[in-house]
Enzyme design. Structure first.
Site, PDB file in Angstrom:
ATOM      1  N   GLU A 143       0.827  -1.206   0.000  1.00 39.67           N
ATOM      2  CA  GLU A 143       0.000   0.000   0.000  1.00 39.67           C
ATOM      3  C   GLU A 143       0.859   1.253   0.000  1.00 39.67           C
ATOM      4  O   GLU A 143       1.757   1.410   0.835  1.00 39.67           O
ATOM      5  CB  GLU A 143      -0.917   0.028   1.221  1.00 39.67           C
ATOM      6  CG  GLU A 143      -1.822   1.243   1.266  1.00 39.67           C
ATOM      7  CD  GLU A 143      -2.654   1.332   2.535  1.00 39.67           C
ATOM      8  OE1 GLU A 143      -3.649   2.075   2.542  1.00 39.67           O
ATOM      9  OE2 GLU A 143      -2.286   0.675   3.531  1.00 39.67           O
ATOM     10  N   ASP A 178      -5.902   2.431  -1.726  1.00 40.26           N
ATOM     11  CA  ASP A 178      -6.603   3.293  -0.785  1.00 40.26           C
ATOM     12  C   ASP A 178      -6.926   4.611  -1.497  1.00 40.26           C
ATOM     13  O   ASP A 178      -6.025   5.388  -1.817  1.00 40.26           O
ATOM     14  CB  ASP A 178      -5.734   3.531   0.455  1.00 40.26           C
ATOM     15  CG  ASP A 178      -6.468   4.276   1.553  1.00 40.26           C
ATOM     16  OD1 ASP A 178      -7.060   5.330   1.259  1.00 40.26           O
ATOM     17  OD2 ASP A 178      -6.431   3.810   2.712  1.00 40.26           O
ATOM     18  N   GLN A 204      -9.684   0.653  -0.070  1.00 46.69           N
ATOM     19  CA  GLN A 204     -10.116   1.327   1.147  1.00 46.69           C
ATOM     20  C   GLN A 204     -10.586   2.729   0.799  1.00 46.69           C
ATOM     21  O   GLN A 204     -10.086   3.341  -0.158  1.00 46.69           O
ATOM     22  CB  GLN A 204      -8.987   1.370   2.179  1.00 46.69           C
ATOM     23  CG  GLN A 204      -8.648  -0.010   2.731  1.00 46.69           C
ATOM     24  CD  GLN A 204      -7.473  -0.007   3.673  1.00 46.69           C
ATOM     25  OE1 GLN A 204      -6.474   0.658   3.437  1.00 46.69           O
ATOM     26  NE2 GLN A 204      -7.566  -0.775   4.752  1.00 46.69           N
ATOM     27  N   GLU A 240     -12.161   2.467   5.861  1.00 44.91           N
ATOM     28  CA  GLU A 240     -11.094   2.921   6.757  1.00 44.91           C
ATOM     29  C   GLU A 240     -11.218   4.426   6.966  1.00 44.91           C
ATOM     30  O   GLU A 240     -10.432   5.220   6.451  1.00 44.91           O
ATOM     31  CB  GLU A 240      -9.717   2.556   6.192  1.00 44.91           C
ATOM     32  CG  GLU A 240      -8.617   2.703   7.244  1.00 44.91           C
ATOM     33  CD  GLU A 240      -7.230   2.445   6.706  1.00 44.91           C
ATOM     34  OE1 GLU A 240      -6.439   1.809   7.413  1.00 44.91           O
ATOM     35  OE2 GLU A 240      -6.932   2.889   5.577  1.00 44.91           O
TER      36      GLU A 240
END
Length: 258
Positions: A143, A178, A204, A240
């Site tokens: 990530e 993300d 996310q 998240e």
């Protein structure tokens, strides 16, 4: 149709951690993710999942010594033994929790250090993780973290993540995409959804810039969810984000999808 996992590290903080499984299930979630499982025995967490009919879809390797500025060990030269011990421990938890994805945390590169050395260490350790996880059908995720949230992390852009995945060259290594971090660094999330399709295995979300519920800010999430449907994304979307208030009071955005 997108499918959503509650992030128990950030959501339902009105409850003790083990009670958040109950709260997530009561709110209608079928899956959960969180940062770290290591404060609890794996069988205790597995029991909470089973009791609530929940699937564990993601957690991270251990962060190292956070008080000393560490945020993952896999890229740190000289820490290979520690990093691989963390990878081995994460694998045992993933097997016990029947979790399909583990994010292996890279780490922070101190100013003035040779980033290429850290990158090569990361590549070797991710290959180690991929080869260990493959017989169990578990994916290794990496990530990109944005500089405002984690300064000097090994990589911050989705394009860097994609290049690393290509260099690592293992079929079970994917991007953890993300949208919050990506918008802060790269922008143009719709284009990234299309051009990186097939290379990310978990997503996310949070509002930008405040990292709250994804129902305000500069990203049009219903439109982005439709783009994920267009490219045939089948993975989970982790929530998240930091609720603005009590968690369940802010779940109106997700009710149509649960």
């Amino acid at each position: 149709m997108p499918k959503f996992a509650a992030n128990l590290s950030m959501m339902f903080n009105e409850h003790a951690f083990l009670d958040r499984f109950d709260a997530a299930a009561a709110a209608g979630f079928k899956a959960v993710e969180f940062l770290f499982p290591y404060d609890f025995p794996a069988d205790q967490l597995a029991e909470k999942l089973q009791q609530n009919g929940l699937q564990q879809v993601l957690f991270n390797t251990a962060p190292g010594d956070v008080s000393a500025g560490e945020w993952g060990l896999a890229a740190l030269p000289g820490r290979e033994q520690d990093a691989r011990a963390d990878i081995d421990r994460a694998l045992q938890y993933a097997i016990a929790l029947k979790c399909p994805n583990v994010h292996v945390m890279a780490g922070v590169v101190p100013p003035g250090e040779d980033i290429a050395h850290y990158r090569e260490t990361f590549i070797r350790n991710i290959r180690y993780a991929a080869d260990a996880f493959a017989p169990h059908g578990i994916k290794v995720l990496i990530e990109a973290l944005s500089p405002p949230i984690k300064p000097n992390y090994l990589f911050s852009s989705q394009h860097q993540a994609a290049e690393l995945v290509a260099t690592i060259d293992r079929p079970n290594v994917f991007i953890q995409f993300d949208f919050f971090h990506a918008q802060l660094v790269d922008g143009n999330i719709g284009n990234l959804i299309a051009t990186l399709a097939g290379r990310y295995a978990h997503i996310q979300i949070a509002s930008v810039p405040d990292r709250n519920e994804p129902d305000d800010g500069e990203l049009n999430y219903p439109w982005l969810f439709a783009q994920l449907d267009k490219v045939g994304y089948q993975g989970w979307i982790g929530c998240e984000y930091k609720p603005r208030g009590e968690t369940t009071a802010g779940l109106g955005w997700v009710k149509p999808y649960l």
